[in-house]
Scaffold this motif. Sequence first.
Motif, PDB file in Angstrom:
ATOM      1  N   TRP A 184       0.476   1.606  -9.873  1.00 28.80           N
ATOM      2  CA  TRP A 184       1.365   0.536  -9.403  1.00 28.80           C
ATOM      3  C   TRP A 184       0.821  -0.774  -9.947  1.00 28.80           C
ATOM      4  O   TRP A 184      -0.391  -0.901 -10.195  1.00 28.80           O
ATOM      5  CB  TRP A 184       1.381   0.514  -7.872  1.00 28.80           C
ATOM      6  CG  TRP A 184       2.212  -0.578  -7.258  1.00 28.80           C
ATOM      7  CD1 TRP A 184       3.525  -0.524  -6.941  1.00 28.80           C
ATOM      8  CD2 TRP A 184       1.757  -1.895  -6.890  1.00 28.80           C
ATOM      9  NE1 TRP A 184       3.941  -1.726  -6.399  1.00 28.80           N
ATOM     10  CE2 TRP A 184       2.864  -2.580  -6.354  1.00 28.80           C
ATOM     11  CE3 TRP A 184       0.536  -2.556  -6.966  1.00 28.80           C
ATOM     12  CZ2 TRP A 184       2.790  -3.894  -5.898  1.00 28.80           C
ATOM     13  CZ3 TRP A 184       0.457  -3.871  -6.518  1.00 28.80           C
ATOM     14  CH2 TRP A 184       1.573  -4.519  -5.985  1.00 28.80           C
ATOM     15  N   HIS A 185       1.698  -1.742 -10.167  1.00 33.92           N
ATOM     16  CA  HIS A 185       1.229  -3.040 -10.649  1.00 33.92           C
ATOM     17  C   HIS A 185       2.270  -4.115 -10.366  1.00 33.92           C
ATOM     18  O   HIS A 185       3.413  -3.804  -9.984  1.00 33.92           O
ATOM     19  CB  HIS A 185       0.903  -2.983 -12.142  1.00 33.92           C
ATOM     20  CG  HIS A 185       2.100  -2.830 -13.032  1.00 33.92           C
ATOM     21  ND1 HIS A 185       2.288  -3.546 -14.185  1.00 33.92           N
ATOM     22  CD2 HIS A 185       3.200  -2.034 -12.932  1.00 33.92           C
ATOM     23  CE1 HIS A 185       3.410  -3.195 -14.768  1.00 33.92           C
ATOM     24  NE2 HIS A 185       3.986  -2.280 -14.024  1.00 33.92           N
ATOM     25  N   ASP A 195      -4.858   6.634   0.725  1.00 36.82           N
ATOM     26  CA  ASP A 195      -3.716   7.333   0.138  1.00 36.82           C
ATOM     27  C   ASP A 195      -3.208   6.667  -1.135  1.00 36.82           C
ATOM     28  O   ASP A 195      -2.217   7.112  -1.727  1.00 36.82           O
ATOM     29  CB  ASP A 195      -2.571   7.455   1.151  1.00 36.82           C
ATOM     30  CG  ASP A 195      -2.072   6.102   1.667  1.00 36.82           C
ATOM     31  OD1 ASP A 195      -2.599   5.055   1.214  1.00 36.82           O
ATOM     32  OD2 ASP A 195      -1.154   6.091   2.517  1.00 36.82           O
ATOM     33  N   GLY A 196      -3.886   5.570  -1.558  1.00 40.97           N
ATOM     34  CA  GLY A 196      -3.479   4.910  -2.788  1.00 40.97           C
ATOM     35  C   GLY A 196      -2.309   3.972  -2.620  1.00 40.97           C
ATOM     36  O   GLY A 196      -1.646   3.623  -3.601  1.00 40.97           O
ATOM     37  N   LYS A 223       4.669  -2.387   2.018  1.00 40.53           N
ATOM     38  CA  LYS A 223       3.774  -1.448   1.357  1.00 40.53           C
ATOM     39  C   LYS A 223       4.229  -1.247  -0.069  1.00 40.53           C
ATOM     40  O   LYS A 223       5.414  -1.413  -0.405  1.00 40.53           O
ATOM     41  CB  LYS A 223       3.704  -0.115   2.094  1.00 40.53           C
ATOM     42  CG  LYS A 223       5.006   0.660   2.169  1.00 40.53           C
ATOM     43  CD  LYS A 223       4.800   1.976   2.919  1.00 40.53           C
ATOM     44  CE  LYS A 223       6.099   2.765   3.011  1.00 40.53           C
ATOM     45  NZ  LYS A 223       5.904   4.060   3.701  1.00 40.53           N
ATOM     46  N   SER A 224       3.291  -0.876  -0.920  1.00 43.84           N
ATOM     47  CA  SER A 224       3.603  -0.751  -2.348  1.00 43.84           C
ATOM     48  C   SER A 224       4.323   0.535  -2.675  1.00 43.84           C
ATOM     49  O   SER A 224       4.994   0.618  -3.702  1.00 43.84           O
ATOM     50  CB  SER A 224       2.310  -0.825  -3.178  1.00 43.84           C
ATOM     51  OG  SER A 224       1.421   0.232  -2.827  1.00 43.84           O
ATOM     52  N   ALA A 225       4.221   1.566  -1.849  1.00 51.55           N
ATOM     53  CA  ALA A 225       4.836   2.862  -2.144  1.00 51.55           C
ATOM     54  C   ALA A 225       6.339   2.730  -2.255  1.00 51.55           C
ATOM     55  O   ALA A 225       7.003   2.200  -1.372  1.00 51.55           O
ATOM     56  CB  ALA A 225       4.488   3.872  -1.057  1.00 51.55           C
ATOM     57  N   GLY A 240      12.280  11.882   5.354  1.00 49.30           N
ATOM     58  CA  GLY A 240      12.255  10.459   5.648  1.00 49.30           C
ATOM     59  C   GLY A 240      12.707   9.584   4.490  1.00 49.30           C
ATOM     60  O   GLY A 240      12.525   8.360   4.543  1.00 49.30           O
ATOM     61  N   ARG A 241      13.320  10.175   3.460  1.00 51.85           N
ATOM     62  CA  ARG A 241      13.810   9.398   2.314  1.00 51.85           C
ATOM     63  C   ARG A 241      15.257   9.010   2.590  1.00 51.85           C
ATOM     64  O   ARG A 241      16.192   9.568   2.027  1.00 51.85           O
ATOM     65  CB  ARG A 241      13.679  10.204   1.033  1.00 51.85           C
ATOM     66  CG  ARG A 241      12.246  10.546   0.662  1.00 51.85           C
ATOM     67  CD  ARG A 241      12.145  11.267  -0.681  1.00 51.85           C
ATOM     68  NE  ARG A 241      12.690  12.620  -0.617  1.00 51.85           N
ATOM     69  CZ  ARG A 241      13.661  13.075  -1.384  1.00 51.85           C
ATOM     70  NH1 ARG A 241      14.241  12.283  -2.274  1.00 51.85           N
ATOM     71  NH2 ARG A 241      14.075  14.325  -1.279  1.00 51.85           N
ATOM     72  N   ASP A 242      15.437   8.030   3.446  1.00 51.40           N
ATOM     73  CA  ASP A 242      16.772   7.700   3.929  1.00 51.40           C
ATOM     74  C   ASP A 242      17.695   7.186   2.832  1.00 51.40           C
ATOM     75  O   ASP A 242      18.888   7.504   2.802  1.00 51.40           O
ATOM     76  CB  ASP A 242      16.680   6.658   5.054  1.00 51.40           C
ATOM     77  CG  ASP A 242      15.996   7.220   6.294  1.00 51.40           C
ATOM     78  OD1 ASP A 242      15.961   8.452   6.440  1.00 51.40           O
ATOM     79  OD2 ASP A 242      15.502   6.416   7.108  1.00 51.40           O
TER      80      ASP A 242
END
Length: 613
Positions: A87-88, A134-135, A149-151, A342-344
């Motif tokens: 991620w960046h 968890d990164g 959050k970055s995710a 949970g991927r709404d």
Amino acid sequence: MPPSVLRRTTRGTGRALSAAVHLVAAVAVVLSVTVPLPASAQGPTDRLLTGQALAAGDGLHAVGSAHVLAVGAGGDVTLSLGGRVLWHTGTTGNPGAWLVQQAGGALEVRSRADAVLWTTATASPGARTVLKPDGVLYTISTAGTVAWKSAGVPGPTLRTTVADRVPSGGLLLPRESVTSPDGTVRLTMGTDGALVLTAADRTVWRSPATRAGASAVVAPEGDLRVVGTDGAVLWSTGTTSPGARLVVKDHGRAYLISATHASVWSTPDTPAERVPTVVSLPLPEPLPVVSGGLGGTRPGTTTSSGAALDERPQTTVLAARPQYVDPTSPAARAAQDARADGRDTDAALLAKAAAQGSARWLGPQDATATVASSVRAYAATAAAAGQTPVLVTYAIPDRDCGGLSAGGFATAGEYRAWIDQVAAGLARAKAVVVVEPDALLHLERCGDRDARLAMLRYAVGALTRAGAEVYLDAASSNSFGWGTVALRDMALRLRAAGVDQAAGFAVNTSNFQRSEHEVAYGRYLSALLGGASFVVDTSRNGTGALAGPDGTVWCNPAGRALGSPPRATLDGPHVADLWVKTVGLSDGTCAGGPAAGRLWEEYLLGLASRAAW
């Protein structure tokens, strides 16, 4: 100092002291925003507290994993594991930039001149940002809740600076993109390892697909590269121009621009989508009614209902009962799985596709011994829902000429026996059946022509006698739409295959041609055939066909969209739009897709997200 002492000071001294107090307060406010993290004193840390900052060379280290967040010398803030960027922020090209956790809650990248380059825009006073094992980078509120959050959030989507370029040394991770100033042209790093350039949601160029998870890098040497997760260069432009940058232009091309502002590489000119000739042709006179003709005889001048060919009824059972929406379709199952995970957002898009019609494709996998009962059950379920079952027979010998969808029964006898059982399952079901996609398109290429025509006539007759509304597949305007000779040839093939005994023919099955082109194609064939009805597969034609450098891309083309939902149109011979192709299923192992007939969720998400409704 007591207040009484302060009151006894001179007026000038009071002014000086007051100014000093205000100056200290002002400095304190500034420092509350930009206090550098004393890493050397504390050792590695996993968090930024409110007001703390990281300069180039500083970083965060997750506790319990090897994930690292680092501020690069070029200004990009990267989250990596073992050297692989996960991620960046996409802020390369800004030397001296720094990362700060603002008192108001926003995590920001700021330039050396204190301009905001990237921000989460989070409003959560006093929040802190933590790199977890968890990164994922989390901004945590004072109440302990996740504010950001970055995710699932590509860094460059939060940039505040120009987003039409990738500077020297910059990268694009999968699903990240840069866009032309007017927003119509986009270069995206695909999850299949290919760079894709789209103009007005139409793909105009793509690099070869490489490996899933690959990233694009503008190397400092001036080479645009696709790099695998192991660091291997999988594709490159092969250019050398130190300091070059990648830029996307409004006119539909991407360029590598040198430090002296010269173009060192570009994508090709945008291919134009071809408009089939049939669109501008006047309607023809009907073909003469004769015996024989391209491999068969036609008994008489009437349809199976007894109507003269130019008086055949142009209606459909779909006018009373819409196409069946199968709650167990691949799209419906994918939506359920996404919701459970949970991927709404994904679930909503998948449900959008699942809520429309779906066809049941029948093939040799539906064994002759059991196909009648399974078809009967499917048709009964559709009838109970007040809808019309739509089925597709796809089992003729030499199916797809050995291509990506190769298969079919071995002999004509096996095929006829299977058709008899399909017809038995459809008895009195009021179903719609599309017969053998591409069988007439490949008539001269797959097996014996006359034998194939005889099998098609047999299928049309058996299914029609069972009460089904039968449509012979007639390919698309992209296949036979370039001249009157080709159009006449297709009409003759349809007649020899028994179209006059069927309800009519189907166009655009599993294809991507625009509806206006397909309707023009269908009307022309209908005129040649004395008024035969036709249906259009609109399942994936929302953005039309993809024009590539070597012609139309037919296998898993990028940038496509769901077309108009199924409906009875009753517009002359154009009686209905159907979803014949089962949306979400791959065309084959092209463009990074799975095997033909397998669900490709990512492709389906793209189709649904680009739909115009």
